[in-house]
Design a protein around this motif. Structure first.
Motif, PDB file in Angstrom:
ATOM      1  N   MET A  16       0.858  -1.171   0.000  1.00 13.02           N
ATOM      2  CA  MET A  16       0.000   0.000   0.000  1.00 13.02           C
ATOM      3  C   MET A  16       0.898   1.225   0.000  1.00 13.02           C
ATOM      4  O   MET A  16       1.897   1.260   0.713  1.00 13.02           O
ATOM      5  N   PRO A  17       0.573   2.263  -0.804  1.00 12.07           N
ATOM      6  CA  PRO A  17       1.433   3.439  -0.852  1.00 12.07           C
ATOM      7  C   PRO A  17       1.545   4.091   0.530  1.00 12.07           C
ATOM      8  O   PRO A  17       0.550   4.158   1.263  1.00 12.07           O
ATOM      9  N   ALA A  18       2.739   4.575   0.856  1.00 11.68           N
ATOM     10  CA  ALA A  18       2.996   5.090   2.201  1.00 11.68           C
ATOM     11  C   ALA A  18       2.108   6.285   2.535  1.00 11.68           C
ATOM     12  O   ALA A  18       1.759   6.493   3.696  1.00 11.68           O
ATOM     13  N   ASP A  19       1.698   7.065   1.509  1.00  9.27           N
ATOM     14  CA  ASP A  19       0.899   8.252   1.840  1.00  9.27           C
ATOM     15  C   ASP A  19      -0.547   7.887   2.203  1.00  9.27           C
ATOM     16  O   ASP A  19      -1.317   8.754   2.600  1.00  9.27           O
ATOM     17  N   GLN A  20      -0.895   6.614   2.053  1.00 12.08           N
ATOM     18  CA  GLN A  20      -2.248   6.207   2.407  1.00 12.08           C
ATOM     19  C   GLN A  20      -2.331   5.676   3.837  1.00 12.08           C
ATOM     20  O   GLN A  20      -3.417   5.347   4.307  1.00 12.08           O
ATOM     21  N   LEU A  21      -1.174   5.563   4.497  1.00  8.07           N
ATOM     22  CA  LEU A  21      -1.185   4.903   5.806  1.00  8.07           C
ATOM     23  C   LEU A  21      -1.963   5.708   6.840  1.00  8.07           C
ATOM     24  O   LEU A  21      -2.652   5.136   7.690  1.00  8.07           O
ATOM     25  N   GLY A  22      -1.864   7.041   6.752  1.00 14.29           N
ATOM     26  CA  GLY A  22      -2.623   7.877   7.687  1.00 14.29           C
ATOM     27  C   GLY A  22      -4.117   7.624   7.553  1.00 14.29           C
ATOM     28  O   GLY A  22      -4.827   7.462   8.542  1.00 14.29           O
ATOM     29  N   LEU A  23      -4.550   7.559   6.304  1.00  8.81           N
ATOM     30  CA  LEU A  23      -5.967   7.289   6.048  1.00  8.81           C
ATOM     31  C   LEU A  23      -6.365   5.924   6.602  1.00  8.81           C
ATOM     32  O   LEU A  23      -7.434   5.765   7.213  1.00  8.81           O
ATOM     33  N   LEU A  24      -5.466   4.953   6.402  1.00  9.82           N
ATOM     34  CA  LEU A  24      -5.754   3.599   6.897  1.00  9.82           C
ATOM     35  C   LEU A  24      -5.972   3.619   8.406  1.00  9.82           C
ATOM     36  O   LEU A  24      -6.957   3.066   8.919  1.00  9.82           O
ATOM     37  N   VAL A  25      -5.046   4.266   9.113  1.00 13.21           N
ATOM     38  CA  VAL A  25      -5.172   4.296  10.575  1.00 13.21           C
ATOM     39  C   VAL A  25      -6.447   5.032  10.977  1.00 13.21           C
ATOM     40  O   VAL A  25      -7.185   4.599  11.875  1.00 13.21           O
ATOM     41  N   GLY A  26      -6.732   6.146  10.280  1.00 15.29           N
ATOM     42  CA  GLY A  26      -7.946   6.903  10.602  1.00 15.29           C
ATOM     43  C   GLY A  26      -9.202   6.061  10.398  1.00 15.29           C
ATOM     44  O   GLY A  26     -10.107   6.047  11.240  1.00 15.29           O
ATOM     45  N   THR A  27      -9.238   5.371   9.265  1.00 16.13           N
ATOM     46  CA  THR A  27     -10.417   4.536   8.979  1.00 16.13           C
ATOM     47  C   THR A  27     -10.572   3.448  10.024  1.00 16.13           C
ATOM     48  O   THR A  27     -11.660   3.206  10.542  1.00 16.13           O
ATOM     49  N   LEU A  28      -9.451   2.788  10.340  1.00 15.54           N
ATOM     50  CA  LEU A  28      -9.524   1.718  11.341  1.00 15.54           C
ATOM     51  C   LEU A  28      -9.907   2.278  12.704  1.00 15.54           C
ATOM     52  O   LEU A  28     -10.604   1.623  13.474  1.00 15.54           O
ATOM     53  N   ALA A  29      -9.450   3.501  12.993  1.00 17.52           N
ATOM     54  CA  ALA A  29      -9.781   4.093  14.289  1.00 17.52           C
ATOM     55  C   ALA A  29     -11.288   4.296  14.410  1.00 17.52           C
ATOM     56  O   ALA A  29     -11.839   4.260  15.517  1.00 17.52           O
ATOM     57  N   LEU A  30     -11.964   4.539  13.275  1.00 18.20           N
ATOM     58  CA  LEU A  30     -13.425   4.651  13.327  1.00 18.20           C
ATOM     59  C   LEU A  30     -14.090   3.279  13.274  1.00 18.20           C
ATOM     60  O   LEU A  30     -15.130   3.054  13.897  1.00 18.20           O
TER      61      LEU A  30
END
Lengths: 238, 219, 218
Positions: free
Chosen positions: C119-133
């Motif tokens: 997964m592209p590194a710039d998407q990791l923030g989004l991943l964590v945010g989505t999982l946090a919800l």
């Protein structure tokens, strides 16, 4: 014992309704099937396969109808502790699951000639499939306890949780579907449907509905009788 | 009318698993009183205690504290009762002191050390739950009574697993509790000294088979 | 309530097994996928959001069965229901503790696994945010099922049957958000919907859990 869950009045009404419901169901089935299978014209696009609709659409209606009445019954059982309400929910569940399965099956049979495939991840199909799982979950949960009262109560809570979730699931599946797929291949012939097709459809819907009432009354009677047998047995054990 | 100090049950009827356990049961308990429930197995002693705790609801009749039905203010009722059931709620990996401190803390009380001493478990206060014997676990469960004061004790077979010395400790605790105006309802199979207490024999409220059923068959 | 959360956390720290098992399950589940579908980076990137979400969902479900079971069996749950704490409070505290020990470690590990799946590194923030919800939602919905199946026969089979259909909306919106991010669109509407569902679940799920817990003790 039944002083506290007195079904006498219900049984009186139910017994009076039962032959009418059964008779109406038989007449409507006969008329609806005749009109649907022989007397109505084939669709100008779909040919004779359109006749699956006369089973498929009423089954889909009934699957939703049954779940919503079960949810209302669950609320009545939890809030007013109405003893018949949970007997109703328990009696209606296999019927609802049956209608849902019939809907899925006929949908699949219809899809094979029309879409060239048995299954499409169409929004409506998918949400009906989820509804089917909700029915199965309810039935498994109600059956999973040694104390039937506990099973009924857990089942009622699940039905209410499901009732909150069904719209969300439906909405989410539609959203998902529009994201991943072009609009559905097939829509039922627009807002107008020829009277020659509407009549058999309505007759079949009436047939399914009265069949449901007849069988649900039978199942409630059986449920009450089973409860009574258990009570008598426990009474003897004392 | 009931006077405001009484803990009362009126015309209670309870159904368990489709079976009538008892009916037409009444009780009342004044401050400082003790009610001992007796009766054969299956006569509904535990059921009645759970009704009194509010875990169960009677099919008919009302239980009230000072004239206010339990259902109207369940939180106030929970705050005023201690319940000791068949299970001791002992976690294997917590020490006695930790377990007791948790339960006392939930009620905003902190008399942990005194409570441990009252049931002679101060010597094993730092032993984890998994090493406790049945009697020690039971004493730890009973120590909750002493750790956080509550006016109503509901004890379901509290003497199970206890040796003679521990039963004496329990008797002492009950006597002190009652002297301070507390109330106790307990069920037991052995003789537990409860001077001045009343006895409620549940066998007297067992259901009588009546002709009601025959009438329903016709309907 | 805080006291109950702390007790549960301490219990997990002492016993450990459940939480670490769920985390290991999550890691292994994700690691198995490349073996199943092949190591081509394009395919892995394409399926990474779905794989991570489904693995998270199954891991949450795995640990869910024990959520109330231990306290139910040793009588603690009964005492909790009789404590001055309202049953809804007990429910929220238990779910919060569950999320802290299973959801949060997952948030930490997920970015590493996402890198393994290309997964592209710039998407990791989004991943964590989505999982946090998404993970608190999974805990809340799963806890309803766990409370309903308390004391049931074969509750291990029953729980997935009850809970998985209810997980579908969470999966759809979370995956849609991640997909949108991967294809350069705004994930905002999907995340807002997830957030809305979380708010709804925070209010409604404790009511259902409390009702189910009370029913389990009748």
């Amino acid at each position: 014992m039944h002083r506290f869950a007195n079904p006498a009045r219900f049984l009186k009404i139910a017994n009076a309704v039962l032959p009418w419901a059964a008779g109406l169901s038989a007449v409507c089935f006969a008329a609806g099937l005749y009109l649907g299978l022989f007397a109505s014209p084939p669709d100008y696009q779909q040919g004779d396969t359109v006749r699956i609709m006369y089973i498929h659409v009423p089954a889909a209606w009934m699957s939703m109808f049954t779940y919503s009445t079960m949810a209302v019954a669950a609320a009545a059982a939890l809030v007013w502790k109405h003893p018949l309400a949970e007997v109703y929910a328990k009696a209606a569940a296999p019927l609802g699951a049956g209608f849902t399965a019939l809907c899925l099956l006929t949908g699949s049979l219809w899809g094979a000639p029309m879409w060239g495939t048995w299954w499409v991840w169409d929004a409506r199909l998918t949400s009906v499939l989820v509804l089917f799982f909700l029915y199965l979950g309810y039935m498994a949960l109600v059956d999973a306890f040694d104390d039937p009262a506990r099973g009924n109560k857990a089942g009622n809570i699940l039905l209410l949780v499901g009732a909150v979730n069904v719209p969300i699931i439906k909405f989410s599946v539609e959203w998902w579907n529009t994201l991943h797929q072009p609009a559905s291949v097939f829509r039922l012939g627009g807002p107008t449907i020829a009277a020659s097709m509407l009549w058999p459809l309505l007759l079949m819907a009436a047939a399914f509905q009265s069949y449901f009432f007849a069988v649900v009354i039978l199942r409630i009677r059986a449920g009450l009788a089973a409860r009574r047998v258990q009570t008598l047995r426990l009474g003897q054990a004392n | 009318m009931t006077s405001p100090q009484l803990f009362t049950g009126q015309d209670l009827l309870c159904l368990r698993g489709g079976r009538l356990v008892f009916q037409d049961l009444d009780f009342q308990l004044a401050a400082g009183g003790c009610l001992t429930l007796v009766g054969p197995n299956g006569s509904g002693k535990s059921t009645l205690l759970r009704l009194m705790a509010g875990l169960l609801k009677p099919l008919r009749g009302t239980i009230a504290w000072g004239g206010v039905a339990l259902g109207q203010d369940p939180e106030a009722h929970r705050a005023r009762l201690h319940y000791v059931g068949h299970l001791d709620a002992v976690k294997a990996s917590f020490t006695c002191r930790e377990i007791l401190a948790f339960w006392a803390g939930l009620r905003g009380a902190g008399g942990v050390d005194a409570a441990l001493a009252a049931f002679a478990i101060d010597t094993i206060a730092d032993v984890p739950g998994r090493f406790l014997s049945a009697g020690q676990r039971r004493r730890l469960s009973l120590a909750r009574l002493a750790a956080a004061p509550a006016p109503l004790w509901l004890l379901d077979e509290p003497t199970v697993g206890l040796d003679r010395a521990s039963v004496a400790l329990l008797e002492g605790a009950i006597a002190r509790h009652r002297a301070g105006g507390g109330r106790v309802v307990l069920s037991t199979h052995i003789d537990l000294a409860t001077p001045g207490g009343e006895v409620l024999d549940l066998a007297a409220f067992a259901p009588v088979e009546d002709d009601q059923d025959g009438a329903e068959d016709a309907a | 309530m805080l006291r109950l959360i702390l007790r549960d956390l301490r219990l997990v720290l002492r016993q450990g097994s459940d939480a670490t098992a769920a985390l290991m399950f999550f890691v292994l589940c994700v690691v198995l996928f490349p073996f199943g579908v092949g190591p081509e980076p394009n395919i892995l990137t394409r399926i990474a959001p779905g794989v991570l979400l489904i693995a998270a969902l199954l891991a949450a479900l795995l640990s869910m069965e024990r959520l109330f079971q231990g306290d139910f069996e040793d009588g603690s749950l009964e005492l909790l229901l009789l404590s001055p704490l309202p049953a809804e409070g007990v429910a929220i505290a238990k779910v919060a503790a569950h999320w802290l020990v299973t959801g949060v470690p997952l948030l930490i590990v997920a970015p590493l696994l996402a890198l393994l799946l290309r997964m592209p590194a710039d998407q990791l923030g989004l991943l964590v945010g989505t999982l946090a919800l998404a993970t608190p939602l999974l805990s809340l919905i799963g806890a309803v099922g766990a409370a309903l199946t308390l004391g049931a026969r074969r509750s291990g089979v029953l729980l997935p049957l009850l809970v998985l259909p209810l997980y579908i909306p969470v999966l759809i919106f979370a995956a849609a958000g991640l997909d949108a991010g991967l294809s350069g669109l705004s994930p905002r509407p999907h995340l807002l919907l997830l957030g809305g569902m979380l708010c709804g679940a925070l209010v409604l799920a404790p009511l259902a859990i409390a009702a189910a817990l009370r029913a389990a003790h009748e």
